[in-house]
Design an enzyme around this catalytic site. Sequence first.
Site, PDB file in Angstrom:
ATOM      1  CE1 TYR A 155      -3.689   2.462   0.697  1.00  0.00           C
ATOM      2  CE2 TYR A 155      -2.611   2.939   2.797  1.00  0.00           C
ATOM      3  CZ  TYR A 155      -3.587   3.223   1.855  1.00  0.00           C
ATOM      4  OH  TYR A 155      -4.443   4.263   2.063  1.00  0.00           O
ATOM      5  CE  LYS A 159      -3.396   6.041  -0.514  1.00  0.00           C
ATOM      6  NZ  LYS A 159      -4.387   7.034  -0.965  1.00  0.00           N
TER       7      LYS A 159
END
Length: 260
Positions: A155, A159
């Site tokens: 993740y 990002k």
Amino acid sequence: MMLDGEVVVISGVGPGLGARLAAGAAAQGAKVVLAARSTEVVDQEVRRITDLGGEALGVSCDVRKPDEADALVAAAVERFGAITGLVNSAYGHPGFGDLLDAPEKALRRSMDIILFGALNMTRAVVPQMRAAGRGSVVNIGTMTTRKPMRGDGGYAVAKAAMTAATRSLALELGEHGIRVNQAAMGWLDGPGVRFHLKMTAEQRGISEQEVYDEIAARNPLGRIPTDEDCTGPVLFLLSRHASEVTGATLDVNGGEYMPA
């Protein structure tokens, strides 16, 4: 009101932060366009906003598909006129686990939604903002790009790519009066964290409150910030109060991570 006269598109509207951002922007006077692949939550939030006297439009949109992003913008412009604000909050999590153990398919899907989805949405709204001579794009980032957390590597990678895009876009679009910033969220007390509390409590044989207290103790405010309480910094970046702010990352985490 802080967003009076603005037309704001919010992607990735689910039951957590996205819905709260839409409600908050509408409460500050914006006409809001709520987008998500599933319209179940979107439709509920549109009704809630309009019942309170606000103006809102819900549109089904998979941000990975440029034609759907273009269709969303066309529907928004037809209903409300030129778009002046965009919040890229759509995300896909590849699943908790070490980065090298994460399935490549899941990592690529996360990157497709978070980075390429945000680029698709931004590419679609920029002509509107250029015509208006101004605009504000806010990308929703995460504290895990600044303070790594084991299990969140996949993740964080996606990002972090969005973080780099934020700064490049700020550099490239500034001459058109378009600002691009990022709000980096920490723990958000909403549906996702509540699920985590329950799961962790069951795994460790302790109470959900004990798990909450452990997380809350990591920051000076001694609590996990709620979804609703974290909308303000995003609305600020959208507003003209932040007219001289671009290319910035605003940390929204109760002080758990403090930049040097």
